[in-house]
Design an enzyme around this catalytic site. Sequence first.
Site, PDB file in Angstrom:
ATOM      1  N   HIS A 281       1.256  -0.989  -0.448  1.00  0.00           N
ATOM      2  CA  HIS A 281       0.423   0.199   0.092  1.00  0.00           C
ATOM      3  C   HIS A 281       0.705   1.149   0.418  1.00  0.00           C
ATOM      4  O   HIS A 281       2.170   1.315   1.026  1.00  0.00           O
ATOM      5  CB  HIS A 281      -1.444  -0.086   0.995  1.00  0.00           C
ATOM      6  CG  HIS A 281      -0.021   0.050   2.534  1.00  0.00           C
ATOM      7  ND1 HIS A 281      -0.196   1.270   3.150  1.00  0.00           N
ATOM      8  CD2 HIS A 281      -0.581  -0.381   3.451  1.00  0.00           C
ATOM      9  CE1 HIS A 281       0.014   0.599   4.233  1.00  0.00           C
ATOM     10  NE2 HIS A 281       0.185   0.185   4.352  1.00  0.00           N
ATOM     11  N   ASP A 293       6.065   0.374   7.002  1.00  0.00           N
ATOM     12  CA  ASP A 293       5.070   0.578   6.273  1.00  0.00           C
ATOM     13  C   ASP A 293       4.012   1.323   5.886  1.00  0.00           C
ATOM     14  O   ASP A 293       3.980   2.522   5.934  1.00  0.00           O
ATOM     15  CB  ASP A 293       3.879   0.303   7.684  1.00  0.00           C
ATOM     16  CG  ASP A 293       2.493  -0.033   7.464  1.00  0.00           C
ATOM     17  OD1 ASP A 293       1.426  -0.400   6.918  1.00  0.00           O
ATOM     18  OD2 ASP A 293       1.565   0.257   8.963  1.00  0.00           O
ATOM     19  N   GLU A 327      -4.766   2.006   2.717  1.00  0.00           N
ATOM     20  CA  GLU A 327      -4.978   1.284   3.434  1.00  0.00           C
ATOM     21  C   GLU A 327      -5.051   1.439   4.791  1.00  0.00           C
ATOM     22  O   GLU A 327      -5.858   0.604   5.899  1.00  0.00           O
ATOM     23  CB  GLU A 327      -3.563  -0.439   3.167  1.00  0.00           C
ATOM     24  CG  GLU A 327      -3.717  -1.076   3.633  1.00  0.00           C
ATOM     25  CD  GLU A 327      -3.433  -1.401   5.712  1.00  0.00           C
ATOM     26  OE1 GLU A 327      -3.535  -2.075   6.360  1.00  0.00           O
ATOM     27  OE2 GLU A 327      -2.842  -0.421   5.695  1.00  0.00           O
ATOM     28  N   GLU A 328      -4.544   2.357   5.192  1.00  0.00           N
ATOM     29  CA  GLU A 328      -4.169   2.958   6.710  1.00  0.00           C
ATOM     30  C   GLU A 328      -5.705   3.592   7.158  1.00  0.00           C
ATOM     31  O   GLU A 328      -5.802   2.527   8.425  1.00  0.00           O
ATOM     32  CB  GLU A 328      -3.545   3.797   7.380  1.00  0.00           C
ATOM     33  CG  GLU A 328      -1.720   2.946   6.941  1.00  0.00           C
ATOM     34  CD  GLU A 328      -1.542   1.713   8.115  1.00  0.00           C
ATOM     35  OE1 GLU A 328      -2.064   1.681   8.557  1.00  0.00           O
ATOM     36  OE2 GLU A 328      -0.642   1.688   7.283  1.00  0.00           O
ATOM     37  N   ASP A 355       3.229  -6.322   3.443  1.00  0.00           N
ATOM     38  CA  ASP A 355       2.819  -5.076   4.313  1.00  0.00           C
ATOM     39  C   ASP A 355       2.650  -5.806   5.706  1.00  0.00           C
ATOM     40  O   ASP A 355       2.673  -5.311   6.593  1.00  0.00           O
ATOM     41  CB  ASP A 355       1.246  -4.865   4.306  1.00  0.00           C
ATOM     42  CG  ASP A 355       0.579  -4.057   5.293  1.00  0.00           C
ATOM     43  OD1 ASP A 355       1.521  -2.447   5.093  1.00  0.00           O
ATOM     44  OD2 ASP A 355      -0.211  -3.626   5.322  1.00  0.00           O
ATOM     45  N   HIS A 429       3.903   2.652  13.045  1.00  0.00           N
ATOM     46  CA  HIS A 429       2.650   3.935  12.731  1.00  0.00           C
ATOM     47  C   HIS A 429       3.512   4.952  14.143  1.00  0.00           C
ATOM     48  O   HIS A 429       3.129   5.710  14.691  1.00  0.00           O
ATOM     49  CB  HIS A 429       1.409   3.341  13.451  1.00  0.00           C
ATOM     50  CG  HIS A 429       0.956   2.944  12.722  1.00  0.00           C
ATOM     51  ND1 HIS A 429      -0.592   2.045  12.841  1.00  0.00           N
ATOM     52  CD2 HIS A 429       1.312   2.256  11.324  1.00  0.00           C
ATOM     53  CE1 HIS A 429      -0.688   1.251  12.090  1.00  0.00           C
ATOM     54  NE2 HIS A 429       0.003   1.589  11.038  1.00  0.00           N
TER      55      HIS A 429
HETATM   56 ZN   LIG Z   1       0.857  -1.602   6.141  1.00  0.00          ZN
END
Ligand SMILES: [Zn+2]
Length: 473
Positions: A281, A293, A327-328, A355, A429
């Site tokens: 993503h 990510d 995606e997030e 991912d 994140h």
């Molecule tokens: Zn991800």
Amino acid sequence: MKIQRLLIGYLWIEFVVFQTGFTQSFYKDSIMIRSIYDVALTQGTCYHHLYRLCKEAPARLSGSANAQKAVEITYEMLKAFKPDTVWLQPVMVPHWIRGDKAICYNVKNKKEKYNLIALGGSVGTPAGGINAEVIEVNGLEELEKLGEEKLRGKIVFYNRPMDRRIIDTFHSYGGCADQRVWGADEASKYGAVAVLVRSLTLAADDHPHTGVMLYNGENKIPGAAISTKDANHLSAQLKKGSVVLHLEMNCKNLPDVKSYNVIAELKGSEFPNEILLVGGHLDSWDNSEGAHDDGAGCVQSIEVISLFRQLNYQPKRTIRCVLFMNEENGSKGAREYADEALRKKENHLVAIESDRGGFTPRGFTVEGDDGKKEACMDALREWKHLFAPYLVHIFEYGGSGVDVSKLKGQGVALLGFIPDSQRYFDFHHASTDNFENVNKRELELGSATIASLIYLFDQYGMHHKEKELQLPD
Ligand SMILES: [Zn+2]
């Protein structure tokens, strides 16, 4: 003596070929896979691509200017390899902005500050902030026990840590993520005014980790994360007595924005209608460069195209690289992709998602529709020995990826690329998910592993034909 030795040598080859079932295709495939790894490790482009994506389009949250930049950059990257087709698939995505306020301190002792990060999708606090007493819970289950009487007017502090004993850290994450996603929504039902969530990481550090949160109910209260160290500190303070925190955030949701999935394709020469998808993503959270990510997954997917081009490999089936948007916080890109595939009656044989970070490859997990996932697992079992020299050994049933899983129901085998998971949640994140925390060699090994599996699916589809090709007597 010499003849004896020759004879023993001949018998040994006989034994290997006929007793262990090694075949012509085994030799051909092992040589091809060796070439894929060689090129990935010596002339790979994925690390440089990751550098560009991270430095030119960091913080590419859906709807942001940098997300658009990421679309343009990766479109150009893919185009450079002259695939048969490169295109942008339009999709409307949410547009949430963090704002510039994330304040949290102890009202009785203003020097006691907490490093706060709003959860994605959260509403802001009322102007001027909230002052409220904190109540610690160990998960969503505790809310019902405490009831409205204890929770009304409070800031609910979810402090269940990730279980350190679980070796696969994604399972450990899965055991806690409900606090972050549904914590605010659940607490609001009991009259709570805001929630704080312990960051979902095993590391003890000062970095708060964001991530998506969702609302079902009408009463939307703000949600934010604090670092594991801050969570431990707050918990210790609560053991001494009541704590009243001041909380102030000005994040908000704006109208949806038009964005894109970025797609490139190498057309199959024999079975062009059979699609082998590889993807990651393109969007990331807004507090980092989104390197693991999922910059890593994007550049590895692009690398599959690059490696086959560098090796002058003409696929039999169609190989499609898909960089999904959003995606997030919504998966709108993946939904649009799956909807269009259904409308066009496209035939995806497999879809592989990367991912889980750019770490040392370990293997693949498989899920999907009945019949397909079993056929896929049979093929993987047959091919497993081809990956042994590269220390890739996990081939088991399990979740694939948020994006490719939207193809469920379309008769597709869905695979998740599995790198080593021990360090992923150190960065996931958090503001530390940056290019410098990705290892070049580990990233390249991942690309080669994914490309090798795509190669095998391209050669044999889901029919592992090695047995039919055994050497003649
Ligand atoms: Zn991800």
